[in-house]
Design an enzyme around this catalytic site. Sequence first.
Site, PDB file in Angstrom:
ATOM      1  N   ASP A  37       4.683  -0.659  10.079  1.00  0.00           N
ATOM      2  CA  ASP A  37       4.969  -1.311   9.137  1.00  0.00           C
ATOM      3  C   ASP A  37       5.005  -0.190   7.806  1.00  0.00           C
ATOM      4  OD1 ASP A  37       4.882  -3.418   6.897  1.00  0.00           O
ATOM      5  OD2 ASP A  37       4.264  -4.801   8.315  1.00  0.00           O
ATOM      6  N   ASP A  59       9.101   2.843   7.682  1.00  0.00           N
ATOM      7  CA  ASP A  59      10.199   1.894   7.572  1.00  0.00           C
ATOM      8  C   ASP A  59      11.414   1.827   8.417  1.00  0.00           C
ATOM      9  OD1 ASP A  59      12.799   1.191   6.294  1.00  0.00           O
ATOM     10  OD2 ASP A  59      12.409   2.012   4.379  1.00  0.00           O
ATOM     11  N   VAL A  60      11.584   0.729   9.021  1.00  0.00           N
ATOM     12  CA  VAL A  60      12.442   0.699  10.339  1.00  0.00           C
ATOM     13  C   VAL A  60      13.731   1.318  10.155  1.00  0.00           C
ATOM     14  CG1 VAL A  60      11.060  -0.990  11.650  1.00  0.00           C
ATOM     15  CG2 VAL A  60      12.821  -1.758   9.871  1.00  0.00           C
ATOM     16  N   TYR A 151      20.578 -12.382   4.015  1.00  0.00           N
ATOM     17  CA  TYR A 151      19.599 -12.473   5.447  1.00  0.00           C
ATOM     18  C   TYR A 151      20.305 -13.149   6.554  1.00  0.00           C
ATOM     19  CZ  TYR A 151      15.604 -14.291   7.781  1.00  0.00           C
ATOM     20  OH  TYR A 151      14.574 -14.433   8.517  1.00  0.00           O
ATOM     21  N   LYS A 155      21.066 -11.342  10.201  1.00  0.00           N
ATOM     22  CA  LYS A 155      20.372 -12.268  11.712  1.00  0.00           C
ATOM     23  C   LYS A 155      21.447 -12.549  12.402  1.00  0.00           C
ATOM     24  CE  LYS A 155      16.107 -11.818  10.676  1.00  0.00           C
ATOM     25  NZ  LYS A 155      15.069 -11.121  11.367  1.00  0.00           N
ATOM     26  N   THR A 186       4.164 -18.242   7.241  1.00  0.00           N
ATOM     27  CA  THR A 186       3.857 -16.804   6.967  1.00  0.00           C
ATOM     28  C   THR A 186       4.194 -16.693   5.366  1.00  0.00           C
ATOM     29  OG1 THR A 186       6.009 -15.732   7.274  1.00  0.00           O
ATOM     30  CG2 THR A 186       4.672 -16.027   9.105  1.00  0.00           C
TER      31      THR A 186
HETATM   32  N1  LIG Z   1       8.617 -17.139   8.410  1.00  0.00           N
HETATM   33  C1  LIG Z   1       9.764 -17.530   8.876  1.00  0.00           C
HETATM   34  O1  LIG Z   1       9.934 -18.886   8.632  1.00  0.00           O
HETATM   35  C2  LIG Z   1      10.868 -16.859   9.677  1.00  0.00           C
HETATM   36  C3  LIG Z   1      11.965 -17.791  10.365  1.00  0.00           C
HETATM   37  C4  LIG Z   1      12.675 -17.043  11.153  1.00  0.00           C
HETATM   38  C5  LIG Z   1      12.515 -15.584  11.470  1.00  0.00           C
HETATM   39  N2  LIG Z   1      11.589 -14.894  10.875  1.00  0.00           N
HETATM   40  C6  LIG Z   1      11.636 -13.401  10.982  1.00  0.00           C
HETATM   41  O2  LIG Z   1      10.406 -13.243  11.598  1.00  0.00           O
HETATM   42  C7  LIG Z   1      10.176 -11.756  11.349  1.00  0.00           C
HETATM   43  C8  LIG Z   1       8.681 -11.571  10.827  1.00  0.00           C
HETATM   44  O3  LIG Z   1       8.625 -12.301   9.622  1.00  0.00           O
HETATM   45  P1  LIG Z   1       7.315 -13.128   8.996  1.00  0.00           P
HETATM   46  O4  LIG Z   1       7.610 -14.397   8.915  1.00  0.00           O
HETATM   47  O5  LIG Z   1       6.168 -12.476   9.832  1.00  0.00           O
HETATM   48  O6  LIG Z   1       7.137 -12.453   7.619  1.00  0.00           O
HETATM   49  P2  LIG Z   1       6.135 -11.578   6.841  1.00  0.00           P
HETATM   50  O7  LIG Z   1       6.677 -11.206   5.292  1.00  0.00           O
HETATM   51  O8  LIG Z   1       4.822 -11.829   6.816  1.00  0.00           O
HETATM   52  O9  LIG Z   1       6.011 -10.197   7.677  1.00  0.00           O
HETATM   53  C9  LIG Z   1       7.302  -9.192   7.692  1.00  0.00           C
HETATM   54  C10 LIG Z   1       6.759  -7.843   7.649  1.00  0.00           C
HETATM   55  O10 LIG Z   1       7.714  -6.678   7.777  1.00  0.00           O
HETATM   56  C11 LIG Z   1       7.441  -5.723   6.981  1.00  0.00           C
HETATM   57  N3  LIG Z   1       8.615  -5.080   6.510  1.00  0.00           N
HETATM   58  C12 LIG Z   1       9.699  -5.454   5.615  1.00  0.00           C
HETATM   59  N4  LIG Z   1      10.650  -4.447   5.523  1.00  0.00           N
HETATM   60  C13 LIG Z   1      10.226  -3.436   6.353  1.00  0.00           C
HETATM   61  C14 LIG Z   1      10.637  -2.093   6.622  1.00  0.00           C
HETATM   62  N5  LIG Z   1      12.082  -1.851   6.178  1.00  0.00           N
HETATM   63  N6  LIG Z   1      10.179  -1.492   7.651  1.00  0.00           N
HETATM   64  C15 LIG Z   1       9.031  -1.689   8.151  1.00  0.00           C
HETATM   65  N7  LIG Z   1       8.366  -3.065   8.123  1.00  0.00           N
HETATM   66  C16 LIG Z   1       8.890  -3.859   7.031  1.00  0.00           C
HETATM   67  C17 LIG Z   1       6.687  -6.254   5.792  1.00  0.00           C
HETATM   68  O11 LIG Z   1       5.975  -5.354   5.210  1.00  0.00           O
HETATM   69  C18 LIG Z   1       5.915  -7.398   6.623  1.00  0.00           C
HETATM   70  O12 LIG Z   1       4.482  -6.783   7.076  1.00  0.00           O
HETATM   71  C19 LIG Z   1      11.217 -11.234  10.283  1.00  0.00           C
HETATM   72  O13 LIG Z   1      12.131 -10.694  10.916  1.00  0.00           O
HETATM   73  C20 LIG Z   1      11.770 -12.646   9.708  1.00  0.00           C
HETATM   74  O14 LIG Z   1      13.045 -12.200   9.434  1.00  0.00           O
HETATM   75  C21 LIG Z   1      10.925 -15.616   9.907  1.00  0.00           C
END
Ligand SMILES: NC(=O)c1ccc[n+]([C@@H]2O[C@H](COP(=O)([O-])OP(=O)(O)OC[C@H]3O[C@@H](n4cnc5c(N)ncnc54)[C@H](O)[C@@H]3O)[C@@H](O)[C@H]2O)c1
Length: 242
Positions: A37, A59-60, A151, A155, A186
Amino acid sequence: MANVQDKVVIVTGAASGQGAAEAKLFAEQGAKVVVTDIDERGEEIAARFGGRGLFVRHDVGDEAGWGEVMRQTLDRFEQIDVLVNNAGVFKPASLTDTDVPLWQLHYRANQLGVFLGMRAASEIMVKNGGGVIINVCSNAALNNVPGIFAYASTKWAVRGMSKLAASEFAALGIRVNSIYPGIIDTPMLGQNSAEQLNHYKGMIPMQRLGTPDEVARLVLFLASDEASYITGAEVTIDGGIG
Ligand SMILES: NC(=O)c1ccc[n+]([C@@H]2O[C@H](COP(=O)([O-])OP(=O)(O)OC[C@H]3O[C@@H](n4cnc5c(N)ncnc54)[C@H](O)[C@@H]3O)[C@@H](O)[C@H]2O)c1
């Protein structure tokens, strides 16, 4: 429960939300877990797994950094079995309101990161004779969701990349699947206005948000040998939004 005993699993974006839940569940099930992360809180999460955890600040979207993640993982655990491309950012804006920095922020974290991760991990997995990649996509890549242009675009790209990678890697023993969470409770949800959130909630037939633990159980199954004939699948986890 699906068996991942001693598998080496990398989860990106694992300092928060779904990634943190996935890392915890993998560790509980006996896997060795690499938490990556940009958020330093990942260090604390990996520390909870004792000798079976490793944190790499990464950073990914950083290509050279992926080399470092692979190097540190192999140094510590000697192999890579599973990559969960989970890291992501979400900042709602319509096409008209999206400027280039906002576009690039989403592109780097959500799309470029998935490509770089699949390329880096697959190189090692091919040498190991196989592996599993799980890309965390979104319900926004299955439907036309207005107001989240950058976004949703990234995706939709991940959805396509997952299919392409699955067919390229199938004969090499690497399974690639993508998952489509709906609205999961989240910190990412904090990016929505109360009005937007209520609108989204109204779309859920099960009438509740999903939990990070529910998503983690799906990821665990797809990562395990119990899912041995599943590749190129697009699996929804959204309380029935579809
Ligand atoms: N929460 C939702 O409703 C939801 C719905 C559909 C998809 N998603 C997807 O699920 C995944 C996880 O999201 P979440 O809901 O746990 O959110 P979150 O914000 O709790 O977690 C996301 C994590 O990604 C990290 N991150 C962001 N940019 C980064 C980078 N460039 N390099 C490394 N790390 C990075 C952040 O620091 C964070 O820890 C994401 O891909 C998100 O798009 C979430």
